[in-house]
Design a protein around this motif. Structure first.
Motif, PDB file in Angstrom:
ATOM      1  N   ALA B 156      60.739  59.448  12.618  1.00  0.00           N
ATOM      2  CA  ALA B 156      61.420  60.404  11.736  1.00  0.00           C
ATOM      3  C   ALA B 156      61.509  59.870  10.312  1.00  0.00           C
ATOM      4  CB  ALA B 156      62.815  60.704  12.282  1.00  0.00           C
ATOM      5  N   MET B 157      61.820  58.601  10.178  1.00  0.00           N
ATOM      6  CA  MET B 157      61.954  58.033   8.834  1.00  0.00           C
ATOM      7  C   MET B 157      60.595  57.871   8.172  1.00  0.00           C
ATOM      8  SD  MET B 157      65.059  57.882   8.056  1.00  0.00           S
ATOM      9  CE  MET B 157      65.159  59.381   9.029  1.00  0.00           C
ATOM     10  N   LEU B 158      59.579  57.543   8.958  1.00  0.00           N
ATOM     11  CA  LEU B 158      58.233  57.449   8.394  1.00  0.00           C
ATOM     12  C   LEU B 158      57.800  58.817   7.866  1.00  0.00           C
ATOM     13  CD1 LEU B 158      55.661  55.813   7.833  1.00  0.00           C
ATOM     14  CD2 LEU B 158      54.857  56.443  10.094  1.00  0.00           C
ATOM     15  N   ALA B 159      58.140  59.867   8.612  1.00  0.00           N
ATOM     16  CA  ALA B 159      57.802  61.236   8.174  1.00  0.00           C
ATOM     17  C   ALA B 159      58.431  61.520   6.812  1.00  0.00           C
ATOM     18  CB  ALA B 159      58.269  62.258   9.207  1.00  0.00           C
ATOM     19  N   LYS B 160      59.678  61.108   6.647  1.00  0.00           N
ATOM     20  CA  LYS B 160      60.353  61.325   5.358  1.00  0.00           C
ATOM     21  C   LYS B 160      59.672  60.523   4.260  1.00  0.00           C
ATOM     22  CE  LYS B 160      63.378  64.349   6.032  1.00  0.00           C
ATOM     23  NZ  LYS B 160      63.222  65.620   5.289  1.00  0.00           N
ATOM     24  N   PHE B 161      59.312  59.307   4.582  1.00  0.00           N
ATOM     25  CA  PHE B 161      58.645  58.453   3.597  1.00  0.00           C
ATOM     26  C   PHE B 161      57.307  59.070   3.179  1.00  0.00           C
ATOM     27  CE2 PHE B 161      58.081  54.493   1.423  1.00  0.00           C
ATOM     28  CZ  PHE B 161      56.721  54.253   1.428  1.00  0.00           C
ATOM     29  N   VAL B 162      56.536  59.540   4.155  1.00  0.00           N
ATOM     30  CA  VAL B 162      55.229  60.137   3.858  1.00  0.00           C
ATOM     31  C   VAL B 162      55.408  61.415   3.023  1.00  0.00           C
ATOM     32  CG1 VAL B 162      53.204  61.265   4.877  1.00  0.00           C
ATOM     33  CG2 VAL B 162      54.078  59.151   5.869  1.00  0.00           C
ATOM     34  N   GLU B 163      56.409  62.196   3.387  1.00  0.00           N
ATOM     35  CA  GLU B 163      56.677  63.423   2.632  1.00  0.00           C
ATOM     36  C   GLU B 163      56.974  63.079   1.174  1.00  0.00           C
ATOM     37  OE1 GLU B 163      59.913  65.755   4.227  1.00  0.00           O
ATOM     38  OE2 GLU B 163      60.012  66.975   2.399  1.00  0.00           O
TER      39      GLU B 163
END
Lengths: 195, 189
Positions: B156-163
């Motif tokens: 979930a946090m990686l998704a936010k970082f990528v976004e």
């Protein structure tokens, strides 16, 4: 044409053949790589050493996280569950030390100090002073948050513990860690001591 | 009895010779010694299952991490902290989003192809990822990450970082599919 050691040139020829290249094109590739990294301010050897350490960190299941993110995440985790957070950082330190030992490293602290040279970018200064069986560690970084400093201290305590040291002095302030310890020997699996 | 190692002549491209001579001066060694050092490093690179032509790119990304302030942390320590932080909290999500945005902006300034650089950045920094795939065609970009070990919180946090990173590069997220250990995200410029 440049003269090179025959054994090295022969090994390189084999590598070139594996990659479907000529020795000429492989050597040129090498030179270009050396020139590029030199433009970045380092030698090819330093780049390869950094890559080797990076691979070791990868094998040890480390990951790179941006420091501001790590400090803020650490602060939140510490506020929510400080004892558990301290324990996991401590356990991680023990694991790292034990990993060095199982790989045959006689001086896990020395290995950690070497890694800091490559990866300790965010640490303004650090010293590992040895005197006989004693070690004194000093680490300073104004960038660290208070909670992150405490967690990192716990990690260092774990490394010392895993390396067979008993801590005799510990002082932690925001961005500032002082530790003194004496080597007692590493505990073996059977509970004995191995000095 | 001493054994003298034989020498072999190795051809190099003439247009590289001047630059190579500069390298040898900076390292304080003769050209012959430089060639020997480089060949020794090439053997080491080969043993590490890497390639010399990738070494400069690797170090470029490592330097980028250094500038951005990358820190090595045990993956399970990170997972634990994310778990304790409660990833649903908007505070934590914003942290990772903004950090990603900052990274994307920096990559845009430094690299001609920030998307490709971001892919290399992810591969270097997130070794818990078995696969990182960054594709862009026209103004559409697709990022796919797969990990057999990443926790739900970490994903979930990686998704936010990528976004955030793609926003920093100039892309807006149009779709996201996120499961434990898998991310498929699509963006449009």
């Amino acid at each position: 044409m440049l003269a090179a050691r025959e054994d090295l040139a022969d090994e390189m020829s084999a590598i070139a053949a594996q990659r479907g290249l000529t020795l000429f094109s492989l050597v040129n590739e090498l030179l270009e790589a050396a020139i590029k990294v030199e433009d970045m301010g380092i030698s090819l050897k330093e780049a390869v050493d950094a890559y080797e350490l990076t691979k070791e960190a990868q094998d040890a299941s480390f990951t790179l996280v941006l420091e501001s993110l790590l400090y803020d995440t650490s602060d939140l985790a510490f506020e929510n569950s400080n004892e558990a957070a301290l324990k996991i950082w401590f356990d991680a330190g023990v694991w790292v030390a034990r990993r060095y030992i199982t790989r045959g490293t006689k001086d896990p602290l020395g290995a950690y100090e070497k890694e800091l040279k490559v990866f300790g970018w965010n640490i303004s200064s650090y010293t590992f002073d040895r005197s006989g069986q004693d070690i004194s560690i000093r680490l300073v970084s104004p960038r660290f948050s208070k909670n992150f400093t405490v967690l990192l201290n716990s990690y260092l305590l774990g490394i010392l513990n895993g390396s067979g040291y008993d801590v005799t002095f510990n002082e932690v302030g925001r961005g500032n860690i002082r530790l003194e310890a004496t080597f007692k020997g590493v505990e073996t699996i059977n509970g004995g001591n191995k000095g | 009895m001493a054994v003298t190692k034989g020498k072999k002549l190795v051809s190099v491209s003439e247009d590289l010779l001047d630059a190579a001579a500069k390298v040898s001066r900076e390292e304080g060694v003769s050209m012959g010694k430089l060639v020997e050092i480089l060949l020794e490093q090439a053997l080491k690179i080969n043993k590490l299952k890497y390639r010399s032509d990738e070494m400069a790119d690797f170090f470029d990304v490592l330097q980028t991490n250094r500038v951005l302030g990358g820190l090595f942390v045990p993956t399970d320590v990170l997972d634990f902290m994310l778990d304790k932080c409660q990833v649903n909290s908007s505070q934590l999500q914003n942290l990772w989003l903004e950090s990603g945005r900052w990274t994307g902006k920096y990559l845009t300034e430094k690299f001609d192809d920030p998307l490709t650089a971001f892919g290399r950045f992810l591969k270097l920094t997130r070794w818990d990822l078995n696969e990182v795939d960054v594709k862009h065609v026209g103004n559409i970009a697709k990022i796919q990450c797969v990990s057999t070990v990443m926790s739900l919180e970490s994903t979930a946090m990686l998704a936010k970082f990528v976004e955030g990173a793609l926003a920093g590069i100039g892309y807006k997220m149009t779709s996201t599919d996120s499961l434990k250990g898998m991310l498929i995200m699509t963006f449009k410029r």
